[in-house]
Design a protein around this motif. Sequence first.
Motif, short mmCIF file in Angstrom:
data_model
loop_
_atom_site.label_atom_id
_atom_site.label_comp_id
_atom_site.label_asym_id
_atom_site.label_seq_id
_atom_site.Cartn_x
_atom_site.Cartn_y
_atom_site.Cartn_z
N MET A 246 45.99 35.66 42.63
CA MET A 246 45.21 36.91 42.55
C MET A 246 46.11 38.14 42.43
O MET A 246 45.79 39.08 41.71
CB MET A 246 44.28 37.05 43.77
N TYR A 249 47.08 38.12 38.90
CA TYR A 249 45.94 38.50 38.05
C TYR A 249 45.76 40.03 38.08
O TYR A 249 45.67 40.68 37.04
CB TYR A 249 44.66 37.79 38.55
N ASN A 250 45.76 40.58 39.29
CA ASN A 250 45.56 42.03 39.42
C ASN A 250 46.76 42.83 38.92
O ASN A 250 46.60 43.92 38.38
CB ASN A 250 45.27 42.40 40.89
N GLU A 254 45.14 41.92 34.54
CA GLU A 254 43.96 41.05 34.70
C GLU A 254 43.88 39.99 33.61
O GLU A 254 42.80 39.68 33.08
CB GLU A 254 42.68 41.90 34.78
N PRO A 256 43.32 36.59 32.29
CA PRO A 256 42.57 35.49 32.92
C PRO A 256 43.39 34.23 33.15
O PRO A 256 43.00 33.37 33.94
CB PRO A 256 41.42 35.22 31.94
N LEU A 259 43.92 33.62 36.80
CA LEU A 259 42.81 33.42 37.76
C LEU A 259 42.96 32.05 38.43
O LEU A 259 43.21 31.05 37.76
CB LEU A 259 41.47 33.47 37.02
#
Length: 287
Positions: A246, A249-250, A254, A256, A259
């Motif tokens: 995460m 991802y952030n 972002e 995918p 994820l």
Amino acid sequence: MVVKKVAVIGGGTMGSGIALTAATHGIHAVIVDINEDQLARATDYHTKQLARSVSKERITQEEASVATAHLSYVSAMADASDADWAVEAATENIDIKKSIFAQMSETFNKDVVLATNTSSISITDLASIIPDAADRVIGMHFFNPVPVMKLVEVIKGKETSSKTTASTLELAEQMGKIPVPANDRAGFVSNRVLMPMINEAFHAWADGVAEPEDIDSIMKLGCAFPMGPLRLADYIGLDVCKDIMMVMYNGLEENPKYLPSAKLIELVDQGYFGDKSGRGVYKYDKG
Ligand code: 3HC
């Protein structure tokens, strides 16, 4: 600068491993943890590991006693304020880490390096909570099990001074480690490469490509990994793997591909965190 006393904030797996490694290299290590149970587990781990090293004739009983005398455990950071180095090894959560860093900058002398063992969080972001001390903040990322793994990934933030970097490289070597630099991008190098591979193993399992044992056997026997990716995920902690995915991802637009897989999330949601909870991908005998 030769470091004589390290304060390790957080007595979990990584913190206790860092402290043990420091102590066996002649550096006093004081673990700071508000959780008394965690301190008891750290003490127990140190006692068992030193006894094992003696029984394996890696060190003498006298050396083990010296290492034990180099270890201490406190629940208040103020009781470690005479340390000449500090490294944070708490939960991989930016808010928790920021509040610890605010306390660290208040507690330790103004020339003490404030290192973090974060596995993925931005050093620059973390340092922003203490702008006056940001030049003393640096990433010092150890690997589990710390006494065994040779690497320390060293990450400079935007404000990290060259003095802080030089002394961090020196301390890593003092602890018998090999420091390797990486830039301050989410996940750095180690987890940017490792975690998507582990995550893909969960996808492969969910897609029915093979059962966990076979996925792990294929990667061990075919790629010479000491542990298969799913066994390693349990060892690292499934919650930690999910959190690192995460953070990437952030922190990486972002994208995918970072994820966490639905299978990984499902296990974490069930409270299956891996070795530490007795169940993850596999079941463990807690004894
Ligand atoms: N503390 C201290 N020493 C330990 C230890 C621990 N927790 N676990 C194992 N060891 C030592 C043992 O004492 C043993 O040494 P000896 O043979 O001289 O007594 C040696 O390591 C080998 O241990 P074992 O014989 O019990 O078992 P293995 O040969 O299977 O090795 C292992 C265990 C070292 C954990 C090996 O399986 C391995 O290297 N696994 C991969 C670990 C890895 O990839 N770590 C990185 C994780 S990613 C990470 O930490 C980053 C984070 O940000 C997520």
